[in-house]
Design an enzyme around this catalytic site. Structure first.
Site, PDB file in Angstrom:
ATOM      1  CE  LYS A 268     -10.406  -2.122  -5.293  1.00  0.00           C
ATOM      2  NZ  LYS A 268     -10.204  -2.546  -3.882  1.00  0.00           N
ATOM      3  CG  ASP A 273      -6.420   1.025  -1.997  1.00  0.00           C
ATOM      4  OD1 ASP A 273      -6.540   2.182  -1.530  1.00  0.00           O
ATOM      5  OD2 ASP A 273      -6.996   0.019  -1.520  1.00  0.00           O
ATOM      6  CE  LYS A 280      -4.722  -0.243   1.047  1.00  0.00           C
ATOM      7  NZ  LYS A 280      -5.480  -1.122   1.941  1.00  0.00           N
ATOM      8  CG  ASP A 291      -6.890  -2.379  -4.937  1.00  0.00           C
ATOM      9  OD1 ASP A 291      -7.384  -3.505  -4.769  1.00  0.00           O
ATOM     10  OD2 ASP A 291      -7.310  -1.354  -4.359  1.00  0.00           O
ATOM     11  CG  ASP A 350      -7.679   1.341   2.692  1.00  0.00           C
ATOM     12  OD1 ASP A 350      -7.592   1.285   1.454  1.00  0.00           O
ATOM     13  OD2 ASP A 350      -6.958   0.686   3.471  1.00  0.00           O
ATOM     14  NE  ARG A 354     -16.130  -1.766   1.084  1.00  0.00           N
ATOM     15  CZ  ARG A 354     -15.971  -2.378   2.247  1.00  0.00           C
ATOM     16  NH1 ARG A 354     -16.903  -2.314   3.178  1.00  0.00           N
ATOM     17  NH2 ARG A 354     -14.877  -3.069   2.486  1.00  0.00           N
TER      18      ARG A 354
HETATM   19  N1  BES Z   1      -7.576  -3.133  -1.939  1.00  0.00           N
HETATM   20  C1  BES Z   1      -7.875  -3.264  -0.572  1.00  0.00           C
HETATM   21  C2  BES Z   1      -8.030  -4.719  -0.144  1.00  0.00           C
HETATM   22  C3  BES Z   1      -6.753  -5.472   0.075  1.00  0.00           C
HETATM   23  C4  BES Z   1      -5.919  -5.159   1.116  1.00  0.00           C
HETATM   24  C5  BES Z   1      -6.446  -6.537  -0.723  1.00  0.00           C
HETATM   25  C6  BES Z   1      -4.775  -5.887   1.335  1.00  0.00           C
HETATM   26  C7  BES Z   1      -5.313  -7.286  -0.511  1.00  0.00           C
HETATM   27  C8  BES Z   1      -4.469  -6.953   0.520  1.00  0.00           C
HETATM   28  C9  BES Z   1      -9.188  -2.556  -0.243  1.00  0.00           C
HETATM   29  O1  BES Z   1      -9.429  -1.399  -0.963  1.00  0.00           O
HETATM   30  C10 BES Z   1      -9.094  -2.164   1.184  1.00  0.00           C
HETATM   31  O2  BES Z   1      -8.277  -1.382   1.507  1.00  0.00           O
HETATM   32  N2  BES Z   1      -9.940  -2.764   2.008  1.00  0.00           N
HETATM   33  C11 BES Z   1      -9.906  -2.513   3.401  1.00  0.00           C
HETATM   34  C12 BES Z   1     -11.342  -2.411   3.880  1.00  0.00           C
HETATM   35  C13 BES Z   1     -11.468  -1.888   5.271  1.00  0.00           C
HETATM   36  C14 BES Z   1     -11.069  -0.434   5.323  1.00  0.00           C
HETATM   37  C15 BES Z   1     -12.902  -2.056   5.724  1.00  0.00           C
HETATM   38  C16 BES Z   1      -9.182  -3.672   4.058  1.00  0.00           C
HETATM   39  O3  BES Z   1      -9.334  -4.813   3.640  1.00  0.00           O
HETATM   40  O4  BES Z   1      -8.419  -3.421   4.992  1.00  0.00           O
HETATM   41 ZN    ZN Z   2      -8.567  -1.278  -2.778  1.00  0.00          ZN
HETATM   42 MN    MN Z   3      -8.542   0.291  -0.051  1.00  0.00          MN
END
Ligand code: BES
Ligand code: ZN
Ligand code: MN
Length: 497
Positions: A268, A273, A280, A291, A350, A354
């Site tokens: 990835k 992000d 966020k 990220d 967010d 995926r």
């Molecule tokens: N890159 C983030 C995951 C992440 C967040 C890794 C905080 C480490 C610390 C990913 O793209 C993301 O934002 N995932 C969301 C998914 C949710 C919207 C279903 C998450 O984990 O909050």
């Molecule tokens: Zn992400």
């Molecule tokens: Mn994200």
């Protein structure tokens, strides 16, 4: 820093420093014992006075030790002999490296690799000593106007083995350890670079540079127009919220037999992000520059397999773009069509990782891979489930999961398997498309993996969620270079087969 191996008695070393272990409490290791004899009890005298009792990581520097040819002797506490395990070993090596570089010696001969470690052989000890030392001395000061320049940084770190018979094994282990440590360092550097420098274009340049350095490595960059032709609607939908053009970076190391099916790593590469329109919260958002650590680990492992010229076919695939809010960005409720033809309702912008990965994973079908492993900072939920010690592991093939778990133990870059049961698929149900891109608040790491599983049915596949392991937060904020050691171990194990 340069690493070397040798065998020989400690009192004859002419280095600036000789490093030997002391066990708790106040017991000399067998090499220290030897030095004690040639110095007529100098070491045991010092220890009797109580300046060091041998707790893990204690250090004591001695000058002008009689009967030796070196300038200094560094005593290092190794804890109780019975309790010396993998993590203590790596700790005492790290402490020694830091102490040596603080003192400012240019070269050192370290005897700690001759200590007995339960279940670990010379090859393991040499390799991990190198990885631990280079890890401990890593600094990221590229972007500071004043570097903390040591008068004389530790230049040469020589590790010893007990007998000459082990030298060939040790030399190979030294090459492996150095290559892995360099791969880790590359991944750390890329991870630590901020989003305004480390863009998708920058990552692509790094991949091209890597290919220039190695004969068997080829890099190809697919541009926006190429991705459009491939119908990568999910990947492109994330990229269009940003002014930085997306890149699909392909690296191929083909040094195996022609007919050997390749192992493919997919990383990835979200270079920042923000969450997109589902933006966020502010606190710690800077950490979302990390990220792209999955991408960095793929570059890292490609450099390891190229540097060691592994007789394998290995492919690295990196979808890289930014996730930003913009007039053209994805909106909650948007429906996009992935390269596979499956449609996706984007309920949360967010959950972008995926979306870029699913198209990259479909792309991998063309390689008729032996296995595909994707590496992604995919979910905060994975950090909540497992904390920051293991990476989350998911797989659609038991033997592949076992292979990765074993490599994790050996490399001390561990994983913990989570379920990918069919029952979880219900959570991705959408009223408007084939699936939604989020599964609600339950089992967030699992629903993310379940989403990817819909795109990986044609081959053996594993997914590593490295959200908790790729970087450290807080005072020691910075990329860890994980899981480069794990991925390298998988390849080394395959070479040995
Ligand atoms: N890159 C983030 C995951 C992440 C967040 C890794 C905080 C480490 C610390 C990913 O793209 C993301 O934002 N995932 C969301 C998914 C949710 C919207 C279903 C998450 O984990 O909050
Ligand atoms: Zn992400
Ligand atoms: Mn994200």
């Amino acid at each position: 820093m340069e690493f070397q191996v040798k065998s020989g008695t400690p009192e004859k070393q002419r280095a600036a420093c000789v490093v030997v272990g002391v066990f708790e409490s106040r017991r000399l290791s067998s090499v220290a014992e030897k030095l004690d004899q040639s110095s007529r009890g100098y070491l045991s005298n010092v220890i009797r006075r109580g300046d060091i009792d041998g707790a893990v990581g204690q250090t004591l520097l001695l000058h002008n030790v009689p009967g030796t040819l070196c300038d200094r002797v560094l005593l290092v506490g190794c804890g109780r002999e019975r309790e010396l395990g993998d993590s203590q070993f790596r700790q005492i090596i790290a402490k020694s490296a830091i102490a040596l570089s603080d003192i400012g010696v240019a070269d050192a001969v370290c005897y700690l690799t001759e200590l007995n470690l339960k279940g670990r052989d010379t090859r393991w000890k040499i390799r991990h000593a190198i990885e631990a030392a280079q890890d401990a001395l890593y600094r990221f000061d590229k972007l500071k106007s004043e570097k903390d320049t040591k008068r004389r940084p530790l230049r040469k770190f020589i590790l010893t083995v007990a007998s000459r018979r082990e030298l060939t094994i040790a030399e190979n282990a030294c090459k492996e350890g150095t290559a892995v440590a360099n791969g880790v360092e590359l991944a750390k550097d890329l991870g630590n670079l901020p989003g305004n420098i480390c863009t998708p274009t920058y990552l692509a340049e790094q991949a091209k540079d890597l290919a220039k350095k190695h004969k068997h490595l080829k890099t190809e960059i697919l541009e926006q127009a190429d991705l459009e032709k491939l119908n990568m609607g999910a990947f492109l939908s994330v990229a269009k919220g940003s002014r930085q053009p997306p890149k699909l970076i392909i690296m191929e190391h083909r040094a195996g037999a022609k007919n050997d099916k390749p192992i493919v790593f997919v990383g990835k590469g979200i270079t920042f992000d923000s969450g997109g329109i589902s933006i966020k919260p502010g606190p710690n958002m800077d950490e979302m520059k990390f990220d792209m650590c999955g991408a960095a680990s793929v570059l890292g492992v490609m450099s390891v397999c190229a540097e060691l010229n592994m007789p394998l076919n290995v492919i690295g695939v990196i979808p890289a773009c930014e996730n930003l809010p913009d007039g053209n960005a994805n909106k909650p409720g948007d429906v996009v069509t992935s390269m596979s033809g499956q449609t996706i309702e984007i309920l949360n912008t967010d959950a972008e990782g995926r979306l870029i990965l699913c198209d990259a994973l479909t792309y991998c079908e063309r390689y008729q891979p032996d296995a595909v492993i994707d590496i992604a900072t995919l979910t905060g939920a994975c950090v909540i489930a497992l904390g920051r010690h293991p990476s989350g592991l998911f797989a659609n093939h038991g033997p592949l999961a076992n292979e990765i778990t074993a490599a994790g133990k050996n490399s001390v870059d561990r994983v913990w398997e989570l379920p990918l049961w069919e029952e979880y698929q219900e959570l991705l149900q959408s009223n408007f498309a084939d699936m939604a891109n989020i599964g609600g608040k339950d089992g967030g790491a699992i629903t993310a993996a379940s989403f990817l599983a819909r795109f990986t049915k044609k081959y053996h596949w594993a997914h590593l969620d490295i959200a908790g392991t790729a970087w450290r937060t807080g005072e020691k904020k910075g990329a860890t270079g994980r899981p480069v050691p794990l991925l390298s171990q998988i390849l080394l194990d395959r070479c040995a087969e």
